[in-house]
Structure formats: C-alpha cells, structure tokens
Design a protein around this motif. Structure first.
Motif, mmCIF file in Angstrom:
data_model
loop_
_atom_site.group_PDB
_atom_site.id
_atom_site.type_symbol
_atom_site.label_atom_id
_atom_site.label_comp_id
_atom_site.label_asym_id
_atom_site.label_seq_id
_atom_site.Cartn_x
_atom_site.Cartn_y
_atom_site.Cartn_z
ATOM 1 N N GLY A 102 0.773 -1.214 -0.304
ATOM 2 C CA GLY A 102 -0.094 -0.157 -0.404
ATOM 3 C C GLY A 102 0.528 1.559 -0.381
ATOM 4 N N ILE A 103 1.604 1.196 0.177
ATOM 5 C CA ILE A 103 2.881 1.808 0.050
ATOM 6 C C ILE A 103 2.637 3.789 -1.617
ATOM 7 C CG2 ILE A 103 5.177 3.202 -0.030
ATOM 8 C CD1 ILE A 103 6.375 0.707 1.183
ATOM 9 N N ASN A 104 2.351 2.462 -2.558
ATOM 10 C CA ASN A 104 2.063 3.120 -3.891
ATOM 11 C C ASN A 104 0.618 3.736 -3.785
ATOM 12 O OD1 ASN A 104 4.768 2.449 -4.887
ATOM 13 N ND2 ASN A 104 3.671 1.698 -6.437
ATOM 14 N N ALA A 105 0.020 3.895 -3.412
ATOM 15 C CA ALA A 105 -1.606 3.938 -2.350
ATOM 16 C C ALA A 105 -1.601 5.279 -2.069
ATOM 17 C CB ALA A 105 -2.162 2.722 -2.293
ATOM 18 N N GLY A 106 -0.401 4.549 -0.868
ATOM 19 C CA GLY A 106 -0.729 5.714 0.545
ATOM 20 C C GLY A 106 -0.521 7.003 -0.017
ATOM 21 N N ALA A 107 0.275 7.285 -0.896
ATOM 22 C CA ALA A 107 1.731 8.521 -1.436
ATOM 23 C C ALA A 107 0.871 8.623 -2.509
ATOM 24 C CB ALA A 107 2.781 7.817 -2.397
ATOM 25 N N SER A 108 0.216 8.121 -3.312
ATOM 26 C CA SER A 108 -0.772 8.756 -4.036
ATOM 27 C C SER A 108 -1.576 9.833 -3.263
ATOM 28 C CB SER A 108 -1.360 7.956 -5.322
ATOM 29 O OG SER A 108 -0.267 7.559 -6.013
ATOM 30 N N ALA A 109 -2.614 9.081 -2.312
ATOM 31 C CA ALA A 109 -3.966 9.772 -1.778
ATOM 32 C C ALA A 109 -3.126 11.278 -1.294
ATOM 33 C CB ALA A 109 -4.738 8.866 -0.606
ATOM 34 N N ALA A 110 -1.848 10.853 -0.429
ATOM 35 C CA ALA A 110 -1.330 11.921 0.252
ATOM 36 C C ALA A 110 -1.272 13.054 -1.101
ATOM 37 C CB ALA A 110 -0.425 11.765 0.854
ATOM 38 N N VAL A 111 -1.114 13.154 -2.166
ATOM 39 C CA VAL A 111 -0.913 14.217 -2.870
ATOM 40 C C VAL A 111 -2.193 14.166 -3.809
ATOM 41 C CG1 VAL A 111 0.416 14.049 -5.327
ATOM 42 C CG2 VAL A 111 1.897 13.313 -3.886
#
Length: 339
Positions: A102-111
């Motif tokens: 979920g690291i990519n998803a977390g970064a995308s959600a924050a951006v």
C-alpha cells in the motif's frame, strides 16, 4: 572442509567480480544519462558544463537539468530495487513489488489531497505529503497485519485492502477536482523530468537511511526465508526483523515514489533477475539489486529521451513497455525463481 570452502570462495569471487562489472555498467549508463538527451550536446560541452560552469545555455542543461535528473534516477532506482528485494524476502513471494503493502497508494492519496484541498502544485511542496502518506499507510498496514503477530500473508492482505480503498479515494478526488486530475495525471505516470537539486537533497537522507537498513537486514531475512520456526531456532527476532523491514521499505519506496511518482516493474523485475544470477542469498542479492535497478531506470529514461526526439517519453511509460513483456517472457520460459 577444504573441499567445501574452495567452491564457496570461487563463487564469492565470481559474485564480487560480477558486482564490480555491474558498477561499471552503472557508471556508463549514468554518463549516458548526462550526455544524451532530447537536445544533442557534444561531450566536450558536457564536460565544460560539469566542471567549468559559466552559465551558458548548454551548461544550464547539463548541470541544472540533466545532473539532478541522473542523481535522482540513481537514488530512486536503488530505492525501488532494494524495496522490492526486501519486500519479496519479507513476504516470501518472488512476485511481490513495492505496491503490495500500500505504499504507492498512500503516497498517491497524500499527493491528491495536497493538490485538491491545499492547492499545492509544486513537486518540492507535495513530495513531503507523498512521503508522509507512504509512511502512514505502512504503519496502518503493519497494524492491520497483526503488529507483533504479523505474518507475510496478513501483511499482503492488509496492503491489498488498503491499496484498494486508497485508490478509490484518489479516483473520487480526481473526478471532483480537475486541477488535482491534471497534476496527478502527470505524477502518476512516473517521471524523472521534474528533478531538481532541492528534490534530490530532500530524498537523499531517506533513501540513504533505507539503504543502510536494507543491507543490514540481509542475514535476518535469510533466516526468515527458511520459515518462522527455523528463523527462531537460529536466534532471529521475527518481530524486530519485520518491523525494521517495513521501515526500510517505507524509506526506500516512499521517498522514491514521492519524488518520481509510482514507477512500476523496477522493484519487481530487477530482484527477480538478480536472484537468477546470485541465488537467494540476500547478502549478494541486495547489493546487486541496488546497482542494477538504477541501470534499468536510467537506461529507460535515456531511451525515452532518444526515441521521441525532440519530445520524450516519461520513464514510467518506458519501464512499463519494457518490463511487462520481459517479465512475461521470463515467466513463460521457466518457473519463477524461488526465494
């Protein structure tokens, strides 16, 4: 005993020679990344821009644009490759990639949140949000996976569930906010084109710390690969190993994704290829992955600049076009390399 040690010494010598050769290839690719681009620049002018900077247009292209881009490619490539190798060892799954937890998803959600709700549009502004989002989701996944009772299967399931929910949130924000959609459309492709010296300076400490942690995990993760019971019998603290591995993955993949966007196949493909060369021993696999992953990333970036002159293809597109067919070919030719 002498008979057993001689072949081991020869294998280690061959691996060390191979690692030195890989470093040589990386040096050549890094030079090509600085010298080759959409605009053709003679080598003597490239040298002048690097070591005798006078502020000419060519000097600006070489030192202020291509050099940070190359440095970011080196850092991001090493980060993604090591994150993929550590994740595959942690989950005992040779097909795991940095997006599994979920690291990519977390970064995308924050951006998308920073762009859509706070109006932040510069890379140096939302790179911190991306890293914070990746770190927060890593903690969440570790907690959902059972914290001290976490297992590879639980972590993978928790990461998959978190990714699905967060990507749904990202799509909802993009549909409701056209500004967020426009900015995210470029970021999610994955690119080194927006690299600047400040961005390189921002991600360097995190990726550097992640590299140190990942390399330090080689022996405990080798024990984990033998199974939980065997690892405990060998004196490995499973809870500490998994927690430190999650921290290393977050630092490496989170920083690389924050700066470049979610670039696929580097963290999946390179450790798989390296494993076929070195075997499952992470004491060799991790250094090889740290060297060869930037070779793939920078090579794809140079290729994207050359094939579409005077425009360019972003590196995320090139890695997808190259990595997908190559990985399918490897899977069809033989079994996936075992951990």
């Amino acid at each position: 005993m002498l008979t057993d040690s001689a072949p081991r010494q020869r294998r280690n010598a061959a691996r060390a020679a191979g690692l030195l050769a890989a470093c040589g290839v990386l040096s050549l690719v890094a030079v090509a990344s600085i010298a080759v681009g959409a605009k053709q620049i003679p080598l003597e002018q490239v040298w002048h821009g690097l070591f005798h900077y006078t502020g000419t247009d060519t000097d600006v292209v070489v030192r202020d644009l291509r050099l940070p881009r190359t440095l970011l490619g080196l850092l991001a490539g090493a980060g993604l490759g090591l994150a993929g190798a550590v994740m595959q060892a942690l989950t005992r799954n040779p097909l795991a990639d940095p997006g599994l937890l979920g690291i990519n998803a977390g970064a995308s959600a924050a951006v998308v949140s920073a762009i859509g709700f706070l109006g932040i549009t510069s890379l140096t502004g939302y790179v911190w949000f991306a890293f914070a989002g990746a770190a927060a989701v890593s903690v969440l996944v570790y907690a959902l996976g059972g914290s001290r009772r976490a297992t590879p299967a639980r972590l993978a399931l928790a990461g998959t569930a978190a990714s699905a929910a967060l990507y749904g949130y990202v799509q909802a924000v993009e549909l409701l906010n056209t500004a967020a959609l426009d900015r995210m459309r470029f970021w999610t492709v994955g690119s080194l084109a927006t690299a600047t010296a400040p961005v390189v300076g921002q991600v360097l400490p995190f990726i550097g710390a992640g590299i140190v942690l990942a390399l330090a995990l080689a022996r405990p993760l080798n024990a984990v690969a033998l199974g939980d019971d065997t690892a405990r019998a060998l004196g490995t603290d499973l809870n500490r190993t998994r927690a430190v591995a999650m921290v290393a993955i977050t630092l490496l993949c989170g920083a690389a994704t924050a700066a470049c966007g979610p670039i696929v196949f580097v963290g999946l493909l390179v450790p798989h290829l390296v494993r076929a060369l070195t075997g499952p021993d992470l004491r060799w696999l991790l250094p090889y992955a740290a060297v060869l992953s930037p070779v793939l990333l920078l090579g794809a970036d140079v290729l994207g600049r050359v094939v579409a002159r005077p425009a360019e293809l972003q590196v995320g597109i090139v890695t997808t076009l190259l990595g997908g067919p190559l990985f399918l070919h490897l899977v069809r030719r033989r079994r996936v390399a075992q951990l």
